[in-house]
Design an enzyme around this catalytic site. Structure first.
Site, PDB file in Angstrom:
ATOM      1  N   CYS A   1      -0.522   4.134   2.189  1.00 21.12           N
ATOM      2  CA  CYS A   1      -0.351   3.957   3.640  1.00 21.12           C
ATOM      3  C   CYS A   1       1.109   4.135   4.054  1.00 21.12           C
ATOM      4  O   CYS A   1       1.395   4.765   5.064  1.00 21.12           O
ATOM      5  CB  CYS A   1      -0.776   2.564   4.091  1.00 21.12           C
ATOM      6  SG  CYS A   1      -2.178   1.865   3.258  1.00 21.12           S
ATOM      7  N   ASP A   2       2.022   3.541   3.310  1.00 23.40           N
ATOM      8  CA  ASP A   2       3.404   3.427   3.779  1.00 23.40           C
ATOM      9  C   ASP A   2       4.399   4.297   3.022  1.00 23.40           C
ATOM     10  O   ASP A   2       5.565   4.392   3.428  1.00 23.40           O
ATOM     11  CB  ASP A   2       3.878   1.962   3.665  1.00 23.40           C
ATOM     12  CG  ASP A   2       2.982   1.026   4.467  1.00 23.40           C
ATOM     13  OD1 ASP A   2       2.479   1.460   5.513  1.00 23.40           O
ATOM     14  OD2 ASP A   2       2.790  -0.127   4.047  1.00 23.40           O
TER      15      ASP A   2
ATOM     16  N   CYS B   1       0.836  -1.212   0.000  1.00 16.75           N
ATOM     17  CA  CYS B   1       0.000   0.000   0.000  1.00 16.75           C
ATOM     18  C   CYS B   1       0.865   1.255   0.000  1.00 16.75           C
ATOM     19  O   CYS B   1       1.387   1.657   1.046  1.00 16.75           O
ATOM     20  CB  CYS B   1      -0.905  -0.018   1.227  1.00 16.75           C
ATOM     21  SG  CYS B   1      -1.886   1.475   1.377  1.00 16.75           S
TER      22      CYS B   1
END
Ligand code: NAP
Length: 297
Positions: A135-136, A132
């Site tokens: 997200c990261d 992701c």
């Protein structure tokens, strides 16, 4: 036992759209979700192809959809559905939190990220391996990363990461992309993006955390190492429907066999979105399925 007109399994685009349509038709609706609301789209940095919305992040889109459904009265329960029994006019639904009944069930289970399936992949999740970028990605600011995959997810992830990573390799197993040409063209304009084509990732390097990946050129047979601190794996999705094989037919990949009518082999059990057999898995087609399935309940 709590009873609803419609129980929806999955709070992604298809499931929440189904909830909106069913609620507006006067039905009582419970939506069960085992993770977080929104489904896969929450991981998309920028949606540009949903009609009427020129630009919206996946998270904003999913949140608006979630609020729209819950404000209309959808009860969203964060429980995993483990079994559905067909008792004729009533469907018995068992979850990690209890037992429920419904007149109709809509399966909108989406799909989960496909792993590469190579050594140490699981061990290095959170230590350089991610599925992701939204997200990261920020953990890799000013660092060198790679994205593996050739679909829209990989292309959009690479575009997103190129905005703040020092370099982004796009590793793809062919020299043609499955994703949209417009997304490929965007990437070609970036100075810090390098395409690594006809290549597959064969090894993850690094002790405590990822420091590089080995790739094999399928044409030349050459192997080389890319020094990267992050590898974003975006090689598609896999459905998760095996728990429901008693009420629906699955194809060899695990997708629920259904056409545009969204009906299954069981009367009163419908299917919507990426979890069913279809040729185009998009937000628009997920929303369309959700509306169709709800209108049949
Ligand atoms: P996808 O379209 O299925 O693409 C998966 C990619 O990964 C393909 O390029 C495939 O290569 C490659 N791949 C598959 N297995 C592999 C393996 N074992 N090793 C190496 N490479 C592998 O998946 P996606 O990009 O996640 O997209 C899923 C669906 O969501 C698509 O319909 C996509 O259009 C849609 N989507 C839409 C948006 C948007 O509309 N904004 C954003 C993201 C995704 P091959 O091409 O060689 O098969």
């Amino acid at each position: 036992m709590e009873k609803y007109d419609v129980i929806i399994v999955g709070a992604g685009t298809a499931g929440l759209t189904a909830a909106i349509y069913a609620l507006r038709a006067g039905k009582t609706v419970a939506v069960f979700e085992k993770n977080t609301y929104g489904g896969q789209i929450v991981n998309t940095p920028d949606i540009e192809n949903y009609p009427g919305l020129k630009h919206v992040s996946g998270f904003e889109f999913a949140t608006a959809l979630y609020e729209q459904a819950t404000e209309l009265g959808a009860k969203v329960l964060f429980e995993e559905v483990t079994r559905i029994e067909d008792n004729g006019d009533i469907k018995a639904v068992t979850t990690s939190g209890g037992s429920y009944e419904a007149t109709s069930v809509i399966l909108a289970t989406g799909a989960k990220n496909r792993p590469l399936g190579i050594d140490r992949e699981e061990e290095l999740i959170g230590k350089g391996i991610s599925y992701c970028a939204t997200c990261d990605g920020m953990f890799f600011r000013n660092k060198v990363v790679a994205v593996n995959g050739g679909g829209n997810t990989a292309l959009e992830d690479a575009t997103f990461l190129a905005n703040f990573c020092s370099k982004v390799y796009v590793i793809h197993r062919r020299d043609e992309f499955r994703g949209d040409v417009s997304e490929v063209n965007k990437l070609k304009e970036k100075d810090n993006v390098e395409f690594v084509l006809n290549c597959t990732v064969t090894e993850l390097i690094g002790d405590e955390k990822l420091s590089g990946v080995k790739v094999l050129d399928k044409i030349t047979g050459e192997e080389k190492t890319l020094e990267v601190e992050g590898l974003f794996i975006a090689i598609g999705q896999m459905p998760e429907n095996s728990l429901f094989a008693n009420v629906v037919n699955l194809d060899d990949k695990g997708y629920i066999i259904a056409d545009e009518s969204c009906t299954t082999k069981t009367a009163g059990v419908y299917v919507a979105g990426d979890c069913r057999t279809k040729t185009l898995r998009q937000l628009t087609t997920a929303a369309s399925d959700g509306a169709i399935a709800a209108s049949l309940c």
